[in-house]
Design an enzyme around this catalytic site. Structure first.
Site, PDB file in Angstrom:
ATOM      1  N   LYS A  98     -30.560  51.721 -19.644  1.00  0.00           N
ATOM      2  CA  LYS A  98     -31.139  50.391 -19.440  1.00  0.00           C
ATOM      3  C   LYS A  98     -31.928  49.975 -20.679  1.00  0.00           C
ATOM      4  CE  LYS A  98     -31.162  51.047 -14.474  1.00  0.00           C
ATOM      5  NZ  LYS A  98     -31.858  51.542 -13.282  1.00  0.00           N
TER       6      LYS A  98
ATOM      7  N   ASP B 250     -35.563  44.202 -10.053  1.00  0.00           N
ATOM      8  CA  ASP B 250     -34.631  45.065  -9.334  1.00  0.00           C
ATOM      9  C   ASP B 250     -34.415  44.564  -7.903  1.00  0.00           C
ATOM     10  OD1 ASP B 250     -33.075  47.116 -10.173  1.00  0.00           O
ATOM     11  OD2 ASP B 250     -34.485  48.726  -9.712  1.00  0.00           O
TER      12      ASP B 250
ATOM     13  N   GLN C 247     -37.783  53.286 -11.291  1.00  0.00           N
ATOM     14  CA  GLN C 247     -36.524  54.003 -11.081  1.00  0.00           C
ATOM     15  C   GLN C 247     -36.583  54.800  -9.779  1.00  0.00           C
ATOM     16  OE1 GLN C 247     -33.743  53.677 -13.077  1.00  0.00           O
ATOM     17  NE2 GLN C 247     -32.687  54.910 -11.556  1.00  0.00           N
TER      18      GLN C 247
END
Ligand code: NDP
Length: 294
Positions: free
Chosen positions: A54, A121, A98
């Site tokens: 990413k 996200d 994450q």
């Protein structure tokens, strides 16, 4: 006849170019550089790889990225206070924690600490909740499910009124992609480990999304002729002929299903590349909104 292969890599590259061009314009015209912060807790090798990928992609499109790494035994308060600090950081427009987090941490509380405007996200409980409510309009939708819809749109598959079957009901893929398909007026069936007679249910699908994490579970005789098959699964299977000793396969038996389907995604190179492309796109959107430009 063989299915058309959906080239996720090429589509993701196109999106990346689009984002890159917009990022350059934003900088030139408004002196704004979108910023993404990744928060990684612990040393899970797969998570480390995802975060690195990413960050690398951010660099490629001109998005400023900051990596926060915390030890695996970090306390709830430490993780949440890091997130709050990033909320207040004007150079950061998107925050990605994450997942999965180590077991001792309360994932929902950590995700709830992210500023909604920076939840690129799309896993903040309010954004997930909005996805499930009438209107289905979160500030951000999760990246992999959004990537699936984007793939369908870019190859010109009609969604409205079609029968869609989603295999899997996880928070990350199955459930949100079902909500996004519903938003687009598909008729949805969601399957899971307790679904009876899976083959019969799957066979109804005009659009099949497989997200179970079971290597090549969906066989050719499960699939309706001319169905559109999106394979989200990423599974390692042993393969001594490969240098690394394994190869990656999806949840769909690609070689046989491609003879039945009209469109199919390969693994790798299908859904996978779309996930990061959508994250970059969300970060750009976040930057424009926060800076009052979008
Ligand atoms: P989860 O393990 O969280 O969920 C799997 C789902 O599949 C569950 O709902 C489970 O049912 C269901 N399931 C499992 N076994 C069966 C079975 N035999 N029959 C019917 N349903 C079954 O996985 P994720 O959603 O996180 O991921 C799914 C796959 O997608 C994985 O291979 C993962 O690696 C991949 N993935 C790929 C991404 C990408 O970018 N391409 C991103 C995220 C994931 P139940 O709820 O009843 O347990």
């Amino acid at each position: 006849m063989s299915a058309n292969i959906i080239d996720g890599k090429a589509i993701a590259a196109t999106i990346q170019e689009e984002v890159s061009a917009e990022v350059a314009t934003l900088k030139a015209e408004n002196d704004v550089v979108p910023g993404l912060a990744t928060v990684l807790v612990g040393e899970d090798p797969a998570s480390e790889t995802y975060v690195r990928m990413k960050q690398r992609r951010c660099g490629e499109v001109g998005i400023h990225s900051v990596g926060i790494e915390l030890p695996g035994d970090a306390t709830q308060e430490t993780v949440e206070s890091k997130v709050r600090r990033l909320n207040a950081d004007r150079s950061i427009h998107g925050i990605l924690v994450q997942l999965p987090l180590p077991d001792h941490l309360d994932e929902e509380r950590v995700l709830s600490a992210i500023d909604l405007q920076k939840d690129v996200d799309g896993f903040h409980p309010v954004n997930i909740g909005r996805l499930a409510m009438k209107g289905r309009d979160p500030l951000f939708a999760p990246a992999t499910p959004s990537g699936i819809i984007e793939l369908l749109d870019r190859i010109g598959v009609a969604i409205e009124g079609r029968e869609a079957v989603v295999l899997g009901r996880s928070n990350i893929v199955g459930l949100p992609v079902s909500m996004l398909l519903l938003k687009r007026n598909a008729t949805i069936t969601i399957c899971h480990s307790r679904t009876q007679d899976l083959r019969r249910v799957v066979k109804r699908a005009d659009i099949l999304i497989a997200a179970v994490g079971r290597p090549e579970m969906v066989r050719a005789d499960w699939v309706k002729p001319d169905a559109v098959v999106i394979d989200v699964g990423i599974n390692r299977v042993e393969d001594p002929s490969r240098r690394r000793g394994y190869r990656l396969v999806g949840d769909v038996a690609f070689d046989t299903v491609k003879k039945i389907a009209s469109w199919i995604t390969p693994v790798p190179g299908g859904v996978g590349p779309m996930t990061i492309a959508m994250l970059l796109q969300n970060t750009l959107i976040a930057a424009k909104r926060i800076e009052g430009l979008g």
